[in-house]
Design an enzyme around this catalytic site. Structure first.
Site, PDB file in Angstrom:
ATOM      1  N   GLN A 147       1.057  -0.890  -0.174  1.00 48.64           N
ATOM      2  CA  GLN A 147       0.218  -0.284   0.297  1.00 48.64           C
ATOM      3  C   GLN A 147       0.825   1.408   0.065  1.00 48.64           C
ATOM      4  O   GLN A 147       1.441   1.101   0.828  1.00 48.64           O
ATOM      5  CB  GLN A 147      -1.110  -0.353   0.928  1.00 48.64           C
ATOM      6  N   GLN A 169      -0.611   0.123  -5.602  1.00 43.22           N
ATOM      7  CA  GLN A 169      -1.439  -0.259  -4.468  1.00 43.22           C
ATOM      8  C   GLN A 169      -2.694   0.874  -4.091  1.00 43.22           C
ATOM      9  O   GLN A 169      -1.488   1.911  -3.305  1.00 43.22           O
ATOM     10  CB  GLN A 169      -1.000  -1.118  -3.705  1.00 43.22           C
ATOM     11  N   ASP A 170      -3.426   1.209  -3.791  1.00 42.13           N
ATOM     12  CA  ASP A 170      -4.334   1.921  -2.799  1.00 42.13           C
ATOM     13  C   ASP A 170      -3.469   3.619  -3.181  1.00 42.13           C
ATOM     14  O   ASP A 170      -3.470   4.530  -2.659  1.00 42.13           O
ATOM     15  CB  ASP A 170      -3.670   1.788  -1.215  1.00 42.13           C
ATOM     16  N   ASP A 191      -6.805  -2.376  -5.881  1.00 46.18           N
ATOM     17  CA  ASP A 191      -7.491  -1.575  -4.946  1.00 46.18           C
ATOM     18  C   ASP A 191      -7.265  -0.080  -5.278  1.00 46.18           C
ATOM     19  O   ASP A 191      -7.364   0.662  -4.134  1.00 46.18           O
ATOM     20  CB  ASP A 191      -7.445  -1.467  -3.180  1.00 46.18           C
ATOM     21  N   ARG A 261     -14.075  -4.615  -5.861  1.00 52.83           N
ATOM     22  CA  ARG A 261     -14.461  -5.559  -4.832  1.00 52.83           C
ATOM     23  C   ARG A 261     -14.477  -4.719  -3.471  1.00 52.83           C
ATOM     24  O   ARG A 261     -14.450  -3.598  -3.306  1.00 52.83           O
ATOM     25  CB  ARG A 261     -13.005  -6.555  -4.571  1.00 52.83           C
TER      26      ARG A 261
END
Length: 565
Positions: A147, A169-170, A191, A261
């Site tokens: 992250q 990520q993130d 994500d 998701r």
């Protein structure tokens, strides 16, 4: 008197407090924390820019890469970060913290934005943790770094226009408040848009760099008004893809990416009116974990296009909306606010932000101007040969902008103009022909009319001759392109005692105080129009001629004329 004075002072105080503040960030400039206008870093400007209690703080950032982490606090509302480059790539705010190095995901952000009514335009937020520094969007050897947030946004009524968000990520933590992303670019692998804001991504590109998940929205209750809407946008991918034979559903289900998701039970994401790529997972949406029960998330689509828009294999718990249902998720409706929130029009707010400058070649700019003026062809003139005496329109970029104009009182055969008949019947037609062929090219048939009125009059003396000087304003009918307001300022000096009409030659040039700095203090010179006047002035009195007739009328009533020479 006292109530009136109090009212005036109150009005003045409100006007002063509502003023915007403009500051500049330039790492090579004169800035310091002691300044109120110039700073060396973005955080320095955020910390030390003057307050704008009822206005907006504009932080104008010169092109460059700013390796700093910035924090817009809750007590700094109405901040606008404005990149001054030609494109968002010209101003990059970047850092490289990940969850492991920073002690958790929520300590990694390059930009933490907590002040309401935040705006950003024409710049980039990046977190390069785990990325290959030589190739934008490419993972470093060994994969991602976990992250790593580029921007954490907890601002209500936030607008991002022409902004890039880069990470893996993130990338973007859109977590609280109403947020509007327009003409922007968001990139990541897993994500990379997450949180529980009420956010719309409009006319933007969302780019997947590996086989992960675009969104992980985290609505926690079905009655919350939060969620993400991706509309009028384009989803793209550079993720590696399997070599599937034909329409091999099993193959494509194994190795592709998802639209989202559910990070929390009632996650909500709507994708509509957008283009989806071929390598989107056929199911479209994923559970958080493969063995989770049927999600209570609300994932929906409407009117998407592209090879990935086929819905026949979509997750059975996802939704396909009707047009009536989709109307609730337009930017104006979805971001307007609840009864407890102040109504907000994100489209109108975004329109107030400037568009980045368009970089055009000389030929493109020339064609753009012709299109704006509805000019479809130019008169070629005498010759296209650049060595000829009159190579009209051959290369405008090399043309002398201040040519020696012909003597208005001398005919082409060398004879002088001494009578009104010689002027009207001989010299004026010659000048019109010269103007049309050699100076301008052609006067279009639809040249806007100009309405003139006399703003003021002065009786003066030039040498020993009494003259009447009129200051006129000509307003061009620019209804065909109303974005431009065209006013022509003209100072017209004629002999005061002329017994009849006076021929006049108008020279369309910049005011003399723009060509040559004034040698007298501002406001003292009567021969130069005020600075900032439109590019129009009269010639010096020596260029005017007189002939028997009555002087021009001094009425201030408007008259309509065609701006021919």
């Amino acid at each position: 008197m006292r109530p009136l004075l109090l009212a005036l002072l109150t009005t003045a105080a409100v006007a002063a407090n509502s003023q915007d503040v403009h500051v500049r960030v330039d790492p090579h400039g004169p800035g310091s924390i002691a300044s109120t206008t110039d700073f060396l870093t973005i955080q320095q400007a955020l910390d030390h820019a003057p307050e704008a209690p009822h206005g907006r703080i504009f932080i104008e950032i010169v092109p460059g890469t700013y390796a700093e982490r910035i924090h817009i606090t809750q007590n700094r509302p109405r901040v606008t970060l404005l990149g001054l480059g030609a494109k968002p790539e010209d101003v990059i705010i970047t850092a490289s913290q990940n969850a492991k190095s920073a002690g958790g995901t929520f300590f990694t952000e390059t930009a933490e934005i907590n002040g309401d009514n935040f705006e950003a335009d024409n710049l980039t937020f990046a977190n390069t943790a785990g990325l290959n520094p030589g190739v934008p969007g490419e993972l470093a050897r060994g994969g991602g770094a976990g992250q790593a947030v580029a921007a954490a946004v907890r601002s209500d009524r936030a607008v991002f226009k022409h902004v890039r968000f880069l990470g893996d990520q993130d990338t973007l933590f859109a977590d609280f408040g109403r947020q509007y992303y327009l003409d922007s670019y968001i990139e990541g692998g897993v994500d990379f848009i997450f949180g529980n804001a009420t956010a719309v991504f409009d006319h933007s590109e969302i780019h997947e760099t590996r086989n992960g998940y675009l969104t992980a929205q985290s609505r926690t209750a079905p009655d919350q008004t939060t969620g993400y809407v991706i509309t009028n946008s384009k989803v793209t991918s550079s993720a590696p893809q399997p070599q599937c034979e034909g329409v091999d559903v099993d193959c494509k289900m194994r190795y592709t990416f998802y639209l989202g998701r559910p990070w929390r039970a009632y996650s909500r994401v709507i994708v509509m009116n957008s283009e989806l790529p071929q390598d989107l997972q056929l199911a479209g949406w994923s559970k958080w974990k493969a063995d989770d029960p049927t999600p209570t998330a609300f994932y929906a689509e409407f009117n998407n296009t592209g090879p990935g828009a086929t819905t026949s294999h979509r997750a059975p718990w996802s939704h396909q909306l009707t047009a009536a249902e989709a109307s609730a998720f337009t930017p104006q409706t979805f971001l307007r606010g609840t009864n407890s929130e102040a109504p907000w029009n994100p489209i109108a707010e975004a329109a107030r932000l400037p568009d980045p400058p368009v970089q055009l070649s000389a030929a493109e700019d020339h064609q753009r101007l012709l299109n704006l003026l509805h000019i479809t062809a130019l008169r070629p003139g005498v010759s296209h040969d650049p060595t000829s005496p009159a190579p009209t329109n051959f290369d405008e970029s090399k043309a002398n902008p201040w040519p020696d104009l012909p003597d208005p009182l001398t005919l082409t055969n060398g004879r002088k103009v001494t009578t009104a008949a010689a002027w009207n019947n001989a010299r004026r037609p010659q000048l019109l022909d010269l103007f049309s062929k050699n100076i301008f090219g052609i006067v279009p048939a639809n040249v806007p009319t100009v309405t003139w009125h006399v703003a003021s009059e002065d009786h003066e003396t030039v040498g020993d001759t009494p003259v009447l000087t009129k200051h006129l304003i000509g307003h061009a009918d620019n209804s065909a392109y109303p974005l431009l307001n065209v006013d022509i300022e003209l100072t017209l000096t004629t002999p005061a005692n002329a017994p009849g009409p006076v021929p006049v030659v108008m020279e369309f040039t910049p005011p003399s105080n723009l060509l040559h700095p004034p040698t007298t203090p501002p406001g003292r010179s009567k021969s130069s129009p005020a600075a900032g006047a439109t590019l129009c002035s009269t010639p010096p009195p020596s260029r005017l001629i007189t002939a028997p007739a009555s002087p021009p009328a001094s009425s201030a009533s408007p008259t309509t004329v065609n701006p021919a020479p």
